[in-house]
Scaffold this active site. Structure first.
Site, PDB file in Angstrom:
ATOM      1  N   GLU A 148       1.030  -1.541   0.235  1.00  0.00           N
ATOM      2  CA  GLU A 148       0.079   0.018  -0.103  1.00  0.00           C
ATOM      3  C   GLU A 148       0.670   1.224   0.174  1.00  0.00           C
ATOM      4  OE1 GLU A 148      -2.834  -0.412   2.863  1.00  0.00           O
ATOM      5  OE2 GLU A 148      -3.575  -2.204   2.793  1.00  0.00           O
ATOM      6  N   GLU A 254      -5.915 -11.161  -1.230  1.00  0.00           N
ATOM      7  CA  GLU A 254      -6.510 -10.826  -0.143  1.00  0.00           C
ATOM      8  C   GLU A 254      -8.414 -10.659  -0.465  1.00  0.00           C
ATOM      9  OE1 GLU A 254      -5.414  -7.658   2.270  1.00  0.00           O
ATOM     10  OE2 GLU A 254      -3.338  -8.035   1.427  1.00  0.00           O
TER      11      GLU A 254
HETATM   12  O1  G3I Z   1      -5.469  -8.532  19.192  1.00  0.00           O
HETATM   13  C1  G3I Z   1      -6.923  -7.876  19.548  1.00  0.00           C
HETATM   14  C2  G3I Z   1      -7.437  -7.242  21.293  1.00  0.00           C
HETATM   15  O2  G3I Z   1      -6.763  -8.219  22.225  1.00  0.00           O
HETATM   16  C3  G3I Z   1      -7.765  -6.704  21.635  1.00  0.00           C
HETATM   17  O3  G3I Z   1      -8.625  -6.314  22.755  1.00  0.00           O
HETATM   18  C4  G3I Z   1      -8.763  -5.685  20.712  1.00  0.00           C
HETATM   19  C5  G3I Z   1      -9.519  -4.796  20.187  1.00  0.00           C
HETATM   20  O4  G3I Z   1      -9.171  -4.159  18.954  1.00  0.00           O
HETATM   21  O5  G3I Z   1      -7.937  -5.631  19.050  1.00  0.00           O
HETATM   22  C6  G3I Z   1      -7.184  -7.200  18.330  1.00  0.00           C
HETATM   23  O6  G3I Z   1      -6.322  -6.764  17.790  1.00  0.00           O
HETATM   24  C7  G3I Z   1      -6.875  -6.205  16.458  1.00  0.00           C
HETATM   25  C8  G3I Z   1      -6.272  -7.801  15.413  1.00  0.00           C
HETATM   26  O7  G3I Z   1      -6.485  -7.089  14.416  1.00  0.00           O
HETATM   27  C9  G3I Z   1      -6.282  -8.663  15.698  1.00  0.00           C
HETATM   28  O8  G3I Z   1      -8.466  -8.865  16.019  1.00  0.00           O
HETATM   29  C10 G3I Z   1      -5.808  -4.363  16.126  1.00  0.00           C
HETATM   30  O9  G3I Z   1      -7.093  -3.318  17.144  1.00  0.00           O
HETATM   31  C11 G3I Z   1      -6.790  -4.561  14.974  1.00  0.00           C
HETATM   32  O10 G3I Z   1      -5.879  -2.729  14.550  1.00  0.00           O
HETATM   33  C12 G3I Z   1      -6.171  -5.512  13.460  1.00  0.00           C
HETATM   34  O11 G3I Z   1      -6.608  -5.341  12.737  1.00  0.00           O
HETATM   35  C13 G3I Z   1      -6.078  -5.640  11.594  1.00  0.00           C
HETATM   36  C14 G3I Z   1      -5.673  -4.483  10.304  1.00  0.00           C
HETATM   37  O12 G3I Z   1      -5.319  -5.069   9.101  1.00  0.00           O
HETATM   38  C15 G3I Z   1      -4.451  -3.646  11.153  1.00  0.00           C
HETATM   39  O13 G3I Z   1      -2.908  -4.632  11.166  1.00  0.00           O
HETATM   40  C16 G3I Z   1      -6.866  -6.516  10.630  1.00  0.00           C
HETATM   41  O14 G3I Z   1      -7.388  -7.890  11.290  1.00  0.00           O
HETATM   42  C17 G3I Z   1      -6.459  -7.209   9.412  1.00  0.00           C
HETATM   43  O15 G3I Z   1      -7.649  -7.522   8.181  1.00  0.00           O
HETATM   44  C18 G3I Z   1      -6.570  -6.574   8.298  1.00  0.00           C
HETATM   45  O16 G3I Z   1      -5.689  -6.341   7.110  1.00  0.00           O
HETATM   46  C19 G3I Z   1      -5.296  -5.618   6.569  1.00  0.00           C
HETATM   47  C20 G3I Z   1      -4.293  -6.169   5.172  1.00  0.00           C
HETATM   48  O17 G3I Z   1      -2.915  -6.180   6.362  1.00  0.00           O
HETATM   49  C21 G3I Z   1      -3.555  -5.410   4.640  1.00  0.00           C
HETATM   50  N1  G3I Z   1      -4.552  -5.440   3.401  1.00  0.00           N
HETATM   51  C22 G3I Z   1      -6.121  -4.762   4.161  1.00  0.00           C
HETATM   52  C23 G3I Z   1      -6.362  -5.793   5.416  1.00  0.00           C
HETATM   53  C24 G3I Z   1      -7.220  -5.423   6.395  1.00  0.00           C
HETATM   54  O18 G3I Z   1      -7.420  -3.903   6.001  1.00  0.00           O
END
Ligand code: G3I
Length: 353
Positions: A148, A254
């Site tokens: 990105e 994805e």
């Molecule tokens: O694990 C913690 C948990 O302990 C906590 O209670 C909770 C509360 O917010 O957060 C949890 O972590 C989250 C994690 O996902 C696991 O669910 C993070 O806040 C959250 O920011 C994270 O989001 C991920 C996001 O990328 C940011 O890294 C999404 O799962 C994931 O699907 C998303 O993936 C991205 C790709 O890497 C790049 N392309 C876009 C795609 C979708 O946004």
């Protein structure tokens, strides 16, 4: 008694037939079929493991291989989750795709807080990619090296700390380092909306051409392919065809397909459909089938790195929490049962054989 006697031969015949295990998605494709999964699900959750074993032969860790997950301070690396998943993948003949070395949203807070100068950030990148890439050399098949880096609509560079500090050269540098760490790994530039935003697509293609002209070791383009039911199919097919003309590996990295809309920002969901109907399920099945066929139609067999869904069940999709949106983007439903989308996808993949 006479009736039972008549039935007996067919009963014996049935008993002698080998038990038919229904084939999964992966058997229907001539290229890798992947899913994103969370580390704890693939290590501990037997229901998730069973689906992965049946349907997929490639996995991407949804979050645990991001920079913020492995490199939580300048002097520390946390490898536990990645090590476990690498072992699991090897024991279960799963290809592991690495996601992602450099991503603005994956950058740990300590780097932003340090506000390093160009030389310092270069040194951080070098140490990180060489350490990480070498540790898993030969165990990670390919890497999203840069994720990105471009903006929607204009295709200009995203003003991340990497770009702001090191200039556009950070991209080439990341690829060089990834190649140095593991010369066999397939190295991807990965982005979203490049399948539908043709300005962004062409900016990406110009960037790829430039990198190739400079002998930068880029070997793949990843289309995240977070699409919607109303995503224009001709535009997607055009984008895949143009990307394939580079000769690089093409990964749909994805995949998910939503019914509602969003503005690409957190919380930016626009709820149009509150309920899922039979017609919607059928239409989604056709869209998944079309996507597999579009990949096969536009990407030559030797360039098909594979198709990866971003999670396989509506229960675990990132969409509802990220966009604050109720939707049903995946192949399996909330109960982890296959949806019509699963069967549509299976049919589409089958056309690759
Ligand atoms: O694990 C913690 C948990 O302990 C906590 O209670 C909770 C509360 O917010 O957060 C949890 O972590 C989250 C994690 O996902 C696991 O669910 C993070 O806040 C959250 O920011 C994270 O989001 C991920 C996001 O990328 C940011 O890294 C999404 O799962 C994931 O699907 C998303 O993936 C991205 C790709 O890497 C790049 N392309 C876009 C795609 C979708 O946004």
């Amino acid at each position: 008694m006479k009736k039972l006697f008549l039935f007996l031969p067919s009963l014996i015949l049935l008993a002698c037939q080998p038990t038919q295990t229904p084939s999964g998605l992966k058997e229907n494709a001539s290229f890798p079929v992947g899913t994103a999964i969370r580390a704890h699900q693939i290590i501990n959750d037997s229901a998730m493991q069973a689906i992965v074993a049946k349907d997929f032969n490639s996995i991407t860790l949804e979050n645990s291989m991001k920079m913020y997950a492995v490199h939580q301070s300048e002097s520390d690396y946390t490898w536990d989750h990645v090590d476990d998943v690498v072992d699991y993948a090897q024991q279960n003949q799963l290809r592991l795709h690495g996601h992602a070395f450099i991503w603005h949203s994956g950058t740990p807070r300590w780097i932003n807080e340090m506000a390093p100068d160009s030389a310092k950030l270069d040194q951080i990148m070098e140490e990180y990619i060489l350490t990480y890439g070498s540790r898993y050399k030969g165990k990670v098949a390919g890497w999203d090296v840069v994720n990105e880096a471009l903006l929607d609509s204009t295709g200009t560079y995203r003003e991340s700390i990497w770009y702001e500090t090191m200039g556009e050269g950070y991209i080439a540098r990341a690829f060089e380092l990834a190649h140095q760490a593991d010369p066999e790994a397939v190295l991807f530039y990965n982005d979203f909306n490049i399948e539908r935003d043709t300005v962004k697509l062409h900016a990406m293609l110009r960037m790829v051409d430039k990198l190739k002209a400079q002998d930068v070791p880029i070997s793949g383009i990843g289309f995240q392919m977070h699409i919607r039911m109303d995503t224009d199919e001709e535009t997607v097919e055009y984008a895949l065809k143009k990307a394939a003309e580079t000769g690089l590996q093409i990964h749909l990295s994805e995949i998910d397909i939503i019914f509602n809309k969003h503005d690409d920002t957190p919380g930016g969901g626009i709820q149009i459909y509150d309920e899922l109907t039979e017609e919607m399920l059928q239409a989604q099945a056709e869209k998944y089938q079309w996507l597999a066929e579009a990949y096969i139609r536009n990407v030559p067999a030797e360039q098909r790195y594979g198709m990866t869904v971003w999670g396989f069940s509506d229960k675990h999709s990132w969409i509802p929490s990220f966009f604050n949106l109720n939707d049903w983007p995946c192949l399996f439903d909330e109960n982890m049962d296959p949806k019509p989308a699963y069967h549509g996808y299976m049919k589409g993949l089958g056309n690759s054989k």
